[in-house]
Design a protein around this motif. Sequence first.
Motif: not given
Length: 346
Positions: A60-81
Amino acid sequence: MIGLNNNELKMLQSLPLNIKVGKSILRIKEFTSYYGIDGVYVSFSGGKDSSVLLDIVCKFCVLYGYKKVYVAFSDTGLEFPELKQFVGNYVKYLSLKHKIDVILDKVRPNMSFKQVVSKYGYPVISKKVSRSLHDLQNPTSKNVNIRNLYLTGITSTGRECKSRKLAKKYYPLINADFRIHNRCCDKMKKEPLHKYEKDTNRKPIIGMLAEEGEERKKAYMQHGCINWKRESCNPLGFWKEQDVLQYIWENKIPVASVYGQLIIIDGKFKFTGEQRTGCIFCMYGCHLEKGEDRRFIRLSKTHPQLYNYCINGGEYDEEGKWVPSNKGLGLGHVLDQINVDYKEVK
């Protein structure tokens, strides 16, 4: 797409994948046009659904000319390594693939899983059942009506509401020697992300499928892809799991190694490893699993150290309730009470 009925949802779910991708991009455009690219972020767990979502947002960003996107990862410690390691690598991969800045922010909970379980209780059966059992384990003058609803299926106004009635097979857990609650997901995932949203003033783009459960289906049918009241966008809501897997197959999307290989069996896509990669220690739904495909049986084979930490340990606290100890989370004792076989495979 607000106020969908079952037939309308089924129609959307039956659309070919290329049409679904186009519709999802339009919903992302609508949401982003309102809040701006700096005012939104992708909630990324590292799982297959959110991996597909993030790739589509980048398209979508490429299609509409956006150069960045923000991403948030919740590092709970419960994920597979493997999942935790994959998150950073995937963000770098997408940055190079789409030639945009995929900016990763990590958030962490204020409490560990051990602390949450000790204070509030273990997550068992399902979120709805856990909440019911918590109230029934902790009767007060303020929760009389809701407790009566759980036991009878009758509201305080006399209306029948069978969906809220607790199945009698779970009654023995009311008197279990361990606390039960559904607060785990709130404390470990939702609260850190809500704080992130407040601190950054960004609104979430999430990847949840309506077919994954009645609550998610109900929410999607009510709000569609954009919940303007809660200020969130769920552009994959009308997708099915096979759509997600087909997208991964056709677009050669990398996934965390814990999934194994994506193959086709009897015309259906399937991973050779984990099919889902939620919290390792979560017991929701494990009572429904059968045979060697049970999650804790698999865990004993693939991650024996994590298995031992999950199953072993546990002790009684000053109130006589079973809680995690320094030796482990003590899930074995809880699983025994809900009749789940978790015995290690030698």
